[in-house]
Write a protein that holds these residues in place. Structure first.
Motif, PDB file in Angstrom:
ATOM      1  N   LYS A   1       0.884  -1.258  -0.085  1.00 52.77           N
ATOM      2  CA  LYS A   1       0.064   0.041  -0.004  1.00 52.77           C
ATOM      3  C   LYS A   1       1.016   1.234  -0.012  1.00 52.77           C
ATOM      4  O   LYS A   1       0.669   2.256  -0.695  1.00 52.77           O
ATOM      5  N   LYS A   2       1.956   1.256   0.854  1.00 54.15           N
ATOM      6  CA  LYS A   2       2.846   2.558   0.784  1.00 54.15           C
ATOM      7  C   LYS A   2       3.481   2.743  -0.654  1.00 54.15           C
ATOM      8  O   LYS A   2       3.391   3.767  -0.965  1.00 54.15           O
ATOM      9  N   GLN A   3       3.836   1.714  -1.289  1.00 53.07           N
ATOM     10  CA  GLN A   3       4.330   1.648  -2.939  1.00 53.07           C
ATOM     11  C   GLN A   3       3.137   2.200  -3.642  1.00 53.07           C
ATOM     12  O   GLN A   3       3.339   2.866  -4.764  1.00 53.07           O
ATOM     13  N   LEU A   4       1.921   1.990  -3.392  1.00 56.30           N
ATOM     14  CA  LEU A   4       0.957   2.248  -4.203  1.00 56.30           C
ATOM     15  C   LEU A   4       0.607   3.635  -4.158  1.00 56.30           C
ATOM     16  O   LEU A   4       0.200   4.404  -4.979  1.00 56.30           O
ATOM     17  N   LEU A   5       0.829   4.199  -3.010  1.00 60.72           N
ATOM     18  CA  LEU A   5       0.644   5.571  -2.663  1.00 60.72           C
ATOM     19  C   LEU A   5       1.819   6.317  -3.351  1.00 60.72           C
ATOM     20  O   LEU A   5       1.404   7.536  -4.061  1.00 60.72           O
ATOM     21  N   ILE A   6       3.104   6.027  -3.581  1.00 64.00           N
ATOM     22  CA  ILE A   6       3.913   6.442  -4.352  1.00 64.00           C
ATOM     23  C   ILE A   6       3.647   6.690  -5.756  1.00 64.00           C
ATOM     24  O   ILE A   6       3.789   7.593  -6.540  1.00 64.00           O
ATOM     25  N   ASP A   7       3.097   5.246  -6.244  1.00 66.13           N
ATOM     26  CA  ASP A   7       2.666   5.097  -7.785  1.00 66.13           C
ATOM     27  C   ASP A   7       1.695   6.060  -8.118  1.00 66.13           C
ATOM     28  O   ASP A   7       1.520   6.653  -9.031  1.00 66.13           O
ATOM     29  N   ARG A   8       0.718   6.446  -7.133  1.00 64.39           N
ATOM     30  CA  ARG A   8      -0.268   7.300  -7.381  1.00 64.39           C
ATOM     31  C   ARG A   8       0.243   8.625  -7.491  1.00 64.39           C
ATOM     32  O   ARG A   8      -0.045   9.093  -8.495  1.00 64.39           O
ATOM     33  N   GLU A   9       0.943   9.058  -6.784  1.00 65.09           N
ATOM     34  CA  GLU A   9       1.804  10.392  -6.829  1.00 65.09           C
ATOM     35  C   GLU A   9       2.263  10.547  -8.188  1.00 65.09           C
ATOM     36  O   GLU A   9       2.220  11.683  -8.923  1.00 65.09           O
TER      37      GLU A   9
END
Length: 306
Positions: free
Chosen positions: A293-301
């Protein structure tokens, strides 16, 4: 632009200039060829006709495992609508056509059926049995049968000749940005939204799992991509994963799933189109769902900045 499908439906719309080929991807090299066809047709008072083939000849001879396509037939026809062509003819590539000599194809189809006066070909053109219909052979035949042949030289951009095989290679390497430069448009993938395991929803990143109907359609290299997503007639931004979802899934089946930013509609069963803008990272396995989930937040940004 008139579209005619099937050899039996092909007929003359007047004296014409013709180009023909598979036109997979309808890339910038094709653009140059088609624009030259239209220009020459107008100068000579001729109709402009593009002939293409379905299935792709390499699919006919080798199957979907031998070649992956940049465009389905429907995608190709949609892209060709950008040009002011008088007619696009789609010929079924079958055993009879594969066995036909280039001389017979020219005589029976291009001259007798279409009333061709000019044939415009690419720099590496070859058709007919054994691909013997080269520019040089067509020039000789043209002198005998009274039609002109014009060759369009390759389009070179940077270190690349713009051609379908180069674009396929770039996509398989994950370089969708460079592929788009050669295509002249973003690479697209259509799929029907089907139910998945709903893991993304639990992570607050719900995804649309895509079923790709055409097994010959090329999928870019596994990884995470920034994409645009067309749902019905509206565009959204999103991020897409191609691969095996190693953190949550031990399946050997390759999947395509897209998270659409700021989107909450129920689109199960609907067809959507994704347009690849940039590859963000490799697919990788995380220790747990929280790390994912932490990586997905970075991917989203990152995807929202592209």
């Amino acid at each position: 632009m008139k579209i005619i499908k099937g050899l039996e439906q092909i007929h003359s719309i007047g004296d014409c200039a013709v180009t023909m080929g598979t036109f997979d991807g309808v890339h910038r090299g094709h653009h140059m060829l088609i624009e030259r066809l239209i220009e020459e047709a107008r100068k000579r008072g001729l109709k402009s006709i593009l002939l293409t083939f379905d299935p792709h000849p390499r699919l006919f001879f080798g199957g979907a495992e031998k070649v992956k396509l940049l465009t389905t037939l429907d995608e190709k026809l949609d892209l060709l609508k950008m040009f002011d062509l008088d007619c696009v003819g789609v010929l079924e590539f079958n055993q009879a056509l594969a066995a036909m000599s280039y001389q017979a194809f020219v005589d029976e189809i291009l001259l007798n059926k279409l009333r061709m006066r000019l044939l415009v070909v690419g720099y590496d053109h070859g058709f007919g049995k054994g691909r013997e219909g080269t520019f040089e052979n067509l020039k000789r035949l043209g002198r005998q049968l009274h039609f002109d042949v014009l060759k369009v030289e390759p389009l070179v951009t940077g270190e690349h000749i713009v051609k379908s095989s180069t674009i396929r290679r770039l996509l398989l390497e994950g370089d969708v940005k460079k592929a788009a430069e050669l295509l002249g448009h973003l690479y697209e993938l259509k799929g029907k939204v089907v139910k998945g395991r709903l893991v993304g929803k639990k992570l607050e990143f719900p995804t649309a799992n895509l079923y790709i109907n055409d097994s010959a359609k090329l999928l870019p290299k596994d990884g995470v991509y920034a994409v645009d997503v067309k749902v019905i007639d509206r565009m959204y931004r999103g991020m897409l994963n191609i691969g095996f979802r190693p953190t949550v899934n031990h399946s050997t089946q390759r999947t395509v799933e897209v998270h659409i930013h700021d989107f909450s509609q129920d689109i199960y069963g609907k067809e959507i189109t994704v347009f690849f803008k940039k590859r963000l990272r490799d697919e990788r396995k995380f220790e747990n769902l929280e790390e994912l989930k932490k990586q997905l937040l970075i991917d989203r940004e990152q995807s929202l900045k592209i």
